[in-house]
Design a protein around this motif. Structure first.
Motif, short mmCIF file in Angstrom:
data_model
loop_
_atom_site.label_atom_id
_atom_site.label_comp_id
_atom_site.label_asym_id
_atom_site.label_seq_id
_atom_site.Cartn_x
_atom_site.Cartn_y
_atom_site.Cartn_z
N THR A 1 9.36 -5.49 -18.02
CA THR A 1 8.31 -4.84 -18.82
C THR A 1 8.67 -4.68 -20.29
N PRO A 2 9.83 -4.13 -20.65
CA PRO A 2 10.12 -3.96 -22.08
C PRO A 2 10.18 -5.28 -22.84
N GLU B 1 -1.98 -16.34 -26.20
CA GLU B 1 -0.66 -15.79 -25.87
C GLU B 1 -0.75 -14.30 -25.55
N VAL B 2 -1.56 -13.56 -26.30
CA VAL B 2 -1.76 -12.13 -26.02
C VAL B 2 -2.27 -11.96 -24.59
N ALA B 3 -3.26 -12.73 -24.20
CA ALA B 3 -3.82 -12.63 -22.85
C ALA B 3 -2.76 -12.99 -21.81
N SER B 4 -1.95 -13.99 -22.10
CA SER B 4 -0.89 -14.40 -21.17
C SER B 4 0.11 -13.28 -20.94
N TYR B 5 0.55 -12.64 -22.03
CA TYR B 5 1.51 -11.54 -21.89
C TYR B 5 0.89 -10.34 -21.19
N ARG B 6 -0.37 -10.07 -21.43
CA ARG B 6 -1.03 -8.95 -20.73
C ARG B 6 -1.09 -9.23 -19.23
N SER B 7 -1.38 -10.47 -18.88
CA SER B 7 -1.41 -10.86 -17.47
C SER B 7 -0.03 -10.73 -16.85
N LEU B 8 1.00 -11.21 -17.56
CA LEU B 8 2.36 -11.09 -17.05
C LEU B 8 2.76 -9.63 -16.84
N LEU B 9 2.38 -8.77 -17.77
CA LEU B 9 2.67 -7.34 -17.62
C LEU B 9 1.97 -6.75 -16.40
N THR B 10 0.76 -7.20 -16.14
CA THR B 10 0.02 -6.73 -14.97
C THR B 10 0.71 -7.15 -13.69
N VAL B 11 1.15 -8.40 -13.63
CA VAL B 11 1.85 -8.89 -12.44
C VAL B 11 3.22 -8.20 -12.31
N GLU C 1 3.92 -5.20 -13.14
CA GLU C 1 3.65 -3.89 -12.57
C GLU C 1 3.31 -4.00 -11.08
N ALA C 2 2.44 -4.95 -10.75
CA ALA C 2 2.02 -5.11 -9.35
C ALA C 2 3.19 -5.51 -8.45
N GLY C 3 4.13 -6.27 -8.99
CA GLY C 3 5.27 -6.73 -8.20
C GLY C 3 6.52 -5.90 -8.37
N ASN C 4 6.41 -4.82 -9.15
CA ASN C 4 7.53 -3.93 -9.41
C ASN C 4 8.71 -4.64 -10.07
N PHE D 1 4.28 -14.41 -10.70
CA PHE D 1 5.08 -13.99 -11.85
C PHE D 1 5.93 -15.15 -12.37
N VAL D 2 6.59 -15.86 -11.49
CA VAL D 2 7.43 -16.99 -11.89
C VAL D 2 6.57 -18.09 -12.52
N THR D 3 5.43 -18.39 -11.91
CA THR D 3 4.53 -19.40 -12.48
C THR D 3 4.06 -18.98 -13.86
N GLY D 4 3.68 -17.72 -14.00
CA GLY D 4 3.23 -17.22 -15.30
C GLY D 4 4.32 -17.28 -16.35
N LEU D 5 5.55 -16.95 -15.97
CA LEU D 5 6.68 -17.02 -16.90
C LEU D 5 6.95 -18.46 -17.32
#
Length: 173
Positions: free
Chosen positions: A133-134, A113-123, A125-128, A13-17
């Motif tokens: 999320t908002p 960028e859309v794909a990046s944000y979708r991936s971040l949202l997935t992580v 959720e997975a990492g709580n 998550f941190v790497t993705g951000l």
């Protein structure tokens, strides 16, 4: 969803951000170079200016998430991708059909960028990381809207380019 080790999801998550922060810095550089050169396409200028403001908001949201995680963005990644954004925009400036090439590149970039944000949202959720999320959903919606606008306007820009070119006007930018 399966349970994943907390340290793994946090690290991803941190790497993705950090990557998203750097990509948004690159987006600012790309838009700034395009805005510097746009002459005959005020509709594109107006939309890029609007999206530039959204991009600044996206950077702020990413920084808010990183702050909550007690992390920071990567200055090195930010600088490197900003330079790449400037070079990419400069590369198109030599093309006769600069406006078209920039539009195609913008569409690809927005979808990245859309794909990046979708991936971040997935992580998230997975990492709580529900607090994020908002903020990420807002950025995702903005990127989806921009990608849609670029795609919808390719035919109009192409015809305008042809019209300007046919009347011997500066058409490329």
């Amino acid at each position: 969803m399966a349970a994943y080790p907390a340290d793994l999801t946090r690290a991803l998550f941190v790497t993705g951000l950090r990557n998203a922060h750097a990509v948004e810095q690159q987006a600012l550089a790309l838009m700034d170079r395009q805005l510097d050169r746009l002459v005959n396409y005020p509709e594109v200028s107006d939309h890029l200016r609007m999206h530039r403001g959204e991009t600044e908001g996206q950077i702020t949201r990413i920084e808010q998430i990183l702050d909550q995680l007690q992390e920071s963005h990567s200055g090195l990644k930010d600088t490197a991708l900003s330079i790449m954004g400037n070079l990419a925009a400069l590369g198109h400036s030599f093309a006769e059909d600069e406006i078209l090439k920039n539009s195609f590149a913008n569409y690809a970039f927005e979808n990245f960028e859309v794909a990046s944000y979708r991936s971040l949202l997935t992580v998230a959720e997975a990492g709580n990381f529900t607090f994020a999320t908002p903020l990420l959903q807002t950025s995702l919606r903005e990127e989806e809207a921009m990608a849609s606008w670029v795609l919808e306007n390719v035919p109009t820009l192409t015809l305008k380019y042809l019209s300007l070119k046919a009347s011997d006007q500066t058409a490329g930018r």
